[in-house]
Design an enzyme around this catalytic site. Sequence first.
Site, short mmCIF file in Angstrom:
data_model
loop_
_atom_site.label_atom_id
_atom_site.label_comp_id
_atom_site.label_asym_id
_atom_site.label_seq_id
_atom_site.Cartn_x
_atom_site.Cartn_y
_atom_site.Cartn_z
N HIS A 1 4.49 -5.66 -5.81
CA HIS A 1 3.43 -6.06 -6.72
C HIS A 1 3.94 -5.94 -8.14
O HIS A 1 5.00 -5.36 -8.41
CB HIS A 1 2.17 -5.22 -6.51
CG HIS A 1 1.30 -5.70 -5.39
ND1 HIS A 1 0.70 -6.94 -5.40
CD2 HIS A 1 0.94 -5.12 -4.21
CE1 HIS A 1 0.00 -7.11 -4.29
NE2 HIS A 1 0.13 -6.02 -3.55
N ASP B 1 3.08 -10.55 -13.34
CA ASP B 1 2.55 -11.66 -12.55
C ASP B 1 2.37 -12.94 -13.38
O ASP B 1 2.82 -14.02 -12.98
CB ASP B 1 1.20 -11.28 -11.93
CG ASP B 1 1.36 -10.39 -10.71
OD1 ASP B 1 2.50 -10.19 -10.25
OD2 ASP B 1 0.33 -9.89 -10.21
#
Length: 390
Positions: free
Chosen positions: A133, A162
């Site tokens: 992540h 991200d």
Amino acid sequence: MVADNRGPLDGVRVVELAGIGPGPFTGMLLADLGADVVQVERPGGAAAALGTVGQVVNRGKRSVVVDLKDPRGADVVKRLAQRADVFLEGNRPGVTERLGVGPADLLAVNPKLVYGRMTGWGQEGPLASASGHDIGYIGITGALHAIGPADAPSIPVNYLGDYGGGSMFLALGVVSALVSARSTGQGQVVDAAIVDGAATLQAATWGYMAAGSWQDQRGSNLLDGGTPFYSVYETSDGRHMAVGALEAKFYAQLIELLFAPEGVPSDLPGQYEIDRWGDLRAALASRFATRTQADWTKVFEGTDACVAPVLPMKEAVTHPHLAARGTFVEVDGVTQPAPAPRFGPASGAPSALPTKSIPAMGAHTREILEELGVDDVEGLLSSGAVIQAG
């Protein structure tokens, strides 16, 4: 901006395999710019879990639900890709190949296709197949180490990795490859790894470090809170003001306004008395603590002191400047940021791109199948290979 406000990517057709995080955000960016984005969701996918209103990143797209594990579903995706300019996917390396919609499969039926791949670790390397992540991606690239006070890193939501290191670079790569495909007739694969993008975002910092003006130690540099004039200060009501008075003339205005009407204390350290930065920080903190955030906002707003209130998201929506620009909009009862950037003629103000509704999962399945000229639409729907909303 084109006269009818359709966006600079009007006419570009994109197929996006639905996922979470940076992949759908990339699709949103392209849809915001006018591309026709068809999102292919799997049965029971992310959109089903969050519901329509929770999927702002799906605004402006058309949605189909396809079971890619069914050969008939995979054939539908191939037919979509055959007519598309861009294909986006955010699976682990090898997954789309196993499903029969990998780069070789789709470029074979559409040589001009731009195949965009979004992963955290990239398509190759020791960690390529590992889970991950945002926090891990920015952790190993040095980005997380640089953020926060000296005693511990701060977690910057997932904007830096991200979306900054991932989605923005994939969107840039896709548009660049699209320009190339239109001039050469040859598509290509865009490998956008969040670790690569997060590292690239630090390019200027690497330059500062090479020049000896950046220490690889958090909270000790010009732009990481190490200086008292580029920092955040608490106000009397427990809120905060952001101070970014780097240049001497801006710093001078900061000090003048901060200590008015009494005047600047005679013993206040100078801006670059580095050995007294602790005293300067304490003096600024003490002064900011004497008034509320609203009071200080009135003092500094519109000046060159480079001071701004730190606002919660819900208050940011109503800030006069952002409201005047239409930075946030409400569509179908959902408050969200408007598309950016804006485009316009050389003369005159640029127009904001229209913000479109968020589709229900599978809302356009039948419509898309009919556009593709699929013979047995009802058969596909009844088999479960594809699903229509409602």
